[in-house]
Design a protein around this motif. Structure first.
Motif, short mmCIF file in Angstrom:
data_model
loop_
_atom_site.label_atom_id
_atom_site.label_comp_id
_atom_site.label_asym_id
_atom_site.label_seq_id
_atom_site.Cartn_x
_atom_site.Cartn_y
_atom_site.Cartn_z
N LEU A 169 -34.40 8.60 -11.16
CA LEU A 169 -35.25 9.57 -11.87
C LEU A 169 -35.73 10.67 -10.93
O LEU A 169 -35.76 11.85 -11.31
N VAL A 170 -36.13 10.30 -9.72
CA VAL A 170 -36.55 11.30 -8.74
C VAL A 170 -35.40 12.25 -8.42
O VAL A 170 -35.57 13.48 -8.35
N GLU A 171 -34.22 11.70 -8.24
CA GLU A 171 -33.03 12.50 -7.94
C GLU A 171 -32.76 13.52 -9.03
O GLU A 171 -32.59 14.72 -8.77
N TYR A 172 -32.69 13.04 -10.26
CA TYR A 172 -32.24 13.90 -11.36
C TYR A 172 -33.30 14.92 -11.79
O TYR A 172 -32.99 16.10 -12.00
N TYR A 173 -34.55 14.48 -11.89
CA TYR A 173 -35.58 15.35 -12.44
C TYR A 173 -36.30 16.20 -11.39
O TYR A 173 -36.65 17.35 -11.66
N ILE A 174 -36.52 15.65 -10.21
CA ILE A 174 -37.29 16.36 -9.19
C ILE A 174 -36.38 17.07 -8.19
O ILE A 174 -36.54 18.27 -7.93
N LEU A 175 -35.43 16.35 -7.63
CA LEU A 175 -34.60 16.95 -6.58
C LEU A 175 -33.53 17.88 -7.13
O LEU A 175 -33.22 18.91 -6.52
N ARG A 176 -32.95 17.55 -8.29
CA ARG A 176 -31.83 18.35 -8.82
C ARG A 176 -32.19 19.13 -10.08
O ARG A 176 -31.33 19.85 -10.61
N LYS A 177 -33.40 19.00 -10.55
CA LYS A 177 -33.86 19.77 -11.71
C LYS A 177 -32.89 19.67 -12.89
O LYS A 177 -32.61 20.64 -13.58
N GLN A 178 -32.35 18.47 -13.09
CA GLN A 178 -31.46 18.14 -14.22
C GLN A 178 -30.14 18.92 -14.18
O GLN A 178 -29.52 19.15 -15.23
N THR A 179 -29.71 19.31 -13.00
CA THR A 179 -28.42 19.99 -12.86
C THR A 179 -27.58 19.28 -11.81
O THR A 179 -28.02 19.11 -10.67
N ILE A 180 -26.39 18.85 -12.19
CA ILE A 180 -25.52 18.10 -11.29
C ILE A 180 -24.06 18.44 -11.59
O ILE A 180 -23.68 18.59 -12.75
N ASP A 181 -23.26 18.58 -10.55
CA ASP A 181 -21.83 18.84 -10.71
C ASP A 181 -21.14 17.51 -11.03
O ASP A 181 -20.90 16.70 -10.14
N ILE A 182 -20.83 17.28 -12.30
CA ILE A 182 -20.26 16.01 -12.74
C ILE A 182 -18.88 15.78 -12.13
O ILE A 182 -18.55 14.66 -11.72
N ILE A 183 -18.06 16.83 -12.06
CA ILE A 183 -16.72 16.66 -11.50
C ILE A 183 -16.79 16.18 -10.06
O ILE A 183 -15.99 15.35 -9.62
N GLU A 184 -17.78 16.66 -9.33
CA GLU A 184 -17.93 16.26 -7.93
C GLU A 184 -18.27 14.78 -7.79
O GLU A 184 -17.93 14.15 -6.79
N LEU A 185 -18.93 14.20 -8.79
CA LEU A 185 -19.23 12.77 -8.75
C LEU A 185 -17.97 11.91 -8.76
O LEU A 185 -17.98 10.76 -8.31
N TYR A 186 -16.87 12.46 -9.28
CA TYR A 186 -15.60 11.74 -9.34
C TYR A 186 -14.68 12.06 -8.17
O TYR A 186 -13.61 11.48 -8.06
N ASN A 187 -15.10 12.98 -7.32
CA ASN A 187 -14.29 13.39 -6.16
C ASN A 187 -14.57 12.46 -4.99
O ASN A 187 -15.62 12.56 -4.35
N GLU A 188 -13.64 11.56 -4.70
CA GLU A 188 -13.87 10.55 -3.68
C GLU A 188 -13.88 11.11 -2.26
O GLU A 188 -14.20 10.39 -1.31
N LYS A 189 -13.51 12.37 -2.10
CA LYS A 189 -13.55 13.00 -0.77
C LYS A 189 -14.53 14.18 -0.75
O LYS A 189 -14.51 14.99 0.16
N GLY A 190 -15.38 14.24 -1.75
CA GLY A 190 -16.28 15.37 -1.87
C GLY A 190 -17.68 15.11 -1.34
O GLY A 190 -17.90 14.23 -0.49
N GLN A 191 -18.63 15.84 -1.91
CA GLN A 191 -20.02 15.79 -1.45
C GLN A 191 -20.63 14.39 -1.50
O GLN A 191 -21.41 14.01 -0.63
N PHE A 192 -20.26 13.61 -2.52
CA PHE A 192 -20.91 12.33 -2.74
C PHE A 192 -20.13 11.14 -2.15
O PHE A 192 -20.44 9.99 -2.44
N SER A 193 -19.12 11.41 -1.36
CA SER A 193 -18.40 10.31 -0.71
C SER A 193 -19.30 9.66 0.34
O SER A 193 -20.24 10.27 0.84
N GLY A 194 -19.04 8.43 0.68
CA GLY A 194 -19.84 7.74 1.68
C GLY A 194 -21.11 7.13 1.12
O GLY A 194 -21.19 6.78 -0.06
N VAL A 195 -22.13 7.03 1.97
CA VAL A 195 -23.39 6.36 1.63
C VAL A 195 -24.54 7.32 1.88
O VAL A 195 -24.62 7.93 2.95
#
Length: 461
Positions: free
Chosen positions: A380-406
Motif C-alpha cells: 500500500l505504501v508503494e502504490y499509493y505514497i511512493l508511486r502515486k498509483q502509477t506503475i509501468d505494468i510491462i516493466e513488472l514482467y521484464n525479468e531483466k528490467g527495473q524490477f529484476s533482483g531483490v
C-alpha cells in the motif's frame, strides 16, 4: 502502460510467462458483482468462523456481550473492507495477479520469498480444511451405509479429487460453486437461528445479550483475530479483483466486500455465540446436536462442514498458491492447481488435526501471520505514497528490467515489522502493519540511494 489502464485484447503485449499470469483483458473478466458478493459469503459461512463466535463464551458466560461483539465485528469488517478495496485496486485496474503485484515492491527475485509466505500456509490450510471436511463426509457415509463404511482417508481423497476438478475451471467454477454453497448454508443457518431464538431466547439474553462483558483487551484481541482470519486473503486481493467486471467505483467495490462479510461473518459469529451460550459447549458440531433434536442432525451438520470446507478452499486456498506454482515452475495453470491439491495431501493434515500437534500448528499460524501485516502495508505504501498509483505494468514482467533482483528495503521492512508483531501477540497484525509500512517508507527514502527500485517513485533522483 500505467496502473490506470486495463489491457485490451488487441493491444495486450506478449509476455514470457504463462497465460494465467498475464494481465486480464476486459473481455476475460466475467465475474459479476452479484457472483463476487456470493463468493465472499461462501468464504465466510464455515465452521471455523462459527467456532470464533463460540470462543466468546467461556463456561457458559460470554466474555463480551452482543453489543460489544457487534461493535468489534463492525470495526474489523470496516478495516478489512477498506484494505481489500485499497489493495485490490491495482489488480482491478490492470488485471495483474498478486504474484506480479509483489514485484513492484520486492523485485522479481524478492517476490519469491514474499509469495511463498502466502502460498505455503494456503496449501497447508487447504489440506487441513479438506481433512475436516473428509471427517464430516465420512460421517455421512457411515449413516447412509448403516456403519458399513468408515474410512476418513478415502473420503479425504474423494474430496480432494472433487476440489481439484472444480479448481481446473478457475473462477468459472468458483462463482457457481460459491453461489450454490452459500445459498444452501445460509438457509440452513436461518433455520438454526430461528430454533435458537424461539426456544432459548431467555438463556441467550441472560448469558450473552445482557452480560456485562468488557471493552478492554479481549475486545481488541477479538478485532485482531477477526483481521487475522482475512490477513492472507486481502493480501492477495488482486487475484480476485482481476476477475471482476470492470467499471465499478472504489466505493462500490468496498461494498462488495463489506456487505457480504457482514452477512456471512455476522450471522455465523452470532449463531456460534448463541450456541455456546445455550449449551456451554464451544464445539459448534456438538452444540448443534444438543440444540437441534433431529435424527438427521449428524448428516445435516456434516453436510454443512463439507460444503464450508469446499467454499473456503475454492476462494482462499487454491488459486493463490496455484499462481505461485505457475510463476516458479512455468507449468500451466491446470497443472498448477493439480499440484496444489497433491501438495495439500502431502501436508499430512491427519497429523495436524491431532491434539498433540495443536501447539505446533498454533506456532506456525503465529509465525506466518506476523509477516502478512507488514507485506500488505509495504504494497500500500508503494502504490499509493511512493508511486502515486502509477506503475509501468510491462516493466513488472521484464525479468531483466527495473524490477529484476531483490529490493532490500522491502525485505528489511518486512522483517522489522514481523519482529515488532511478535512483541505483542494479541495485537500482532496491526503492530506489524504499522511498523512494516513506516519502516519501508524510511528505508526507501534514506538507504540504497542508487537503487533502480526508486525509479518512478517520489524518491527518484
Amino acid at each position: 502502460m500505467t496502473a490506470t489502464n486495463t489491457p485490451s485484447t488487441s493491444s495486450a503485449p506478449t509476455f514470457n510467462i504463462d497465460q494465467s499470469l498475464v494481465p486480464k483483458c476486459r473481455a476475460e473478466r466475467t465475474v459479476s458483482p452479484i457472483a463476487y458478493a456470493f463468493m465472499w459469503i461462501g468464504d465466510g459461512v464455515n465452521l471455523g468462523n462459527m467456532a470464533l463466535g463460540a470462543s466468546l463464551v467461556f463456561a457458559g458466560v460470554a466474555i463480551m456481550n452482543a453489543l460489544q461483539t457487534l461493535v468489534a465485528a463492525l470495526i474489523a469488517i470496516g478495516i478489512i473492507s477498506s484494505i481489500f478495496a485499497l489493495n485490490d485496486r491495482l489488480g482491478y485496474r490492470t488485471g495483474i495477479p498478486y504474484v506480479v503485484q509483489l514485484r513492484m515492491s520486492f523485485g522479481i527475485k524478492g517476490a519469491i520469498i514474499s509469495s511463498l509466505l502466502r502460498g505455503i500456509p494456503a496449501i497447508i490450510w487447504y489440506g487441513f480444511q479438506s481433512w475436516i471436511g473428509a471427517t464430516a463426509l465420512n460421517e455421512i457415509f457411515k449413516v447412509c451405509s448403516a456403519g458399513a463404511f468408515n474410512n476418513v482417508f478415502i473420503c479425504f481423497l474423494i474430496l480432494q479429487a472433487v476440489q481439484i476438478v472444480l479448481s481446473l475451471y478457475a473462477f468459472h467454477a468458483v462463482k457457481w460453486v460459491e453461489i450454490l454453497i452459500s445459498t444452501v448454508i445460509m438457509l440452513a443457518l436461518m433455520y438454526v437461528f430461528c430454533v435458537l431464538l424461539l426456544n432459548h431466547k431467555t438463556v441467550i439474553a441472560e448469558k450473552w445479550l445482557y452480560t456485562k462483558g468488557t471493552w478492554g483487551l479481549p475486545f481488541f484481541s477479538f478485532i485482531m483475530m477477526f483481521l487475522g482470519n482475512y490477513a492472507a486473503i486481502f493480501l492477495s486481493a488482486a487475484d480476485y479483483s482481476r476477475e471482476l467486471r470492470p467499471g465499478l467505483s472504489h466505493a462500490k467495490r468496498g461494498l462488495l466486500y463489506f456487505l457480504p462479510i457482514v452477512i456471512a461473518y455476522g450471522f455465523v459469529l452470532t449463531i456460534g455465540a448463541m450456541l455456546a451460550s445455550v449449551t456451554a459447549n464451544a464445539n459448534p458440531v456438538k452444540a448443534f446436536a444438543i440444540v437441534v433434536n433431529n435424527p438427521y442432525i449428524t448428516v445435516a451438520v456434516s453436510a454443512f462442514i463439507v460444503l464450508g470446507a469446499i467454499a473456503v478452499n475454492m476462494v482462499a486456498n487454491i488459486i493463490p498458491p496455484a499462481y505461485i506454482i505457475t510463476l516458479l515452475t512455468k507449468v500451466k495453470y491446470k497443472v498448477a492447481v493439480t499440484l496444489t491439491g497433491l501438495l495439500a495431501i502431502a501436508s499430512f493434515p491427519w497429523i495436524l488435526i491431532q491434539d498433540s500437534s495443536a501447539k505446533g500448528l498454533g506456532m506456525f499460524i503465529l509465525t506466518y501471520s506476523a509477516f502478512l501485516g507488514p507485506i500488505v502495508a509495504i504494497l500500500l505504501v508503494e502504490y499509493y505514497i511512493l508511486r502515486k498509483q502509477t506503475i509501468d505494468i510491462i516493466e513488472l514482467y521484464n525479468e531483466k528490467g527495473q524490477f529484476s533482483g531483490v529490493n532490500k528495503p522491502a525485505i528489511f521492512a518486512m522483517l522489522i515489522g514481523a519482529a515488532a508483531a511478535f512483541c505483542e501477540v494479541d495485537l500482532s497484525w496491526i503492530i506489524g502493519f504499522v511498523v512494516g509500512g513506516c519502516a519501508y517508507f524510511i528505508l526507501m527514502k534514506y538507504t540504497f540511494k542508487h537503487s533502480p527500485f526508486k525509479k518512478g517513485t517520489i524518491f527518484e533522483q
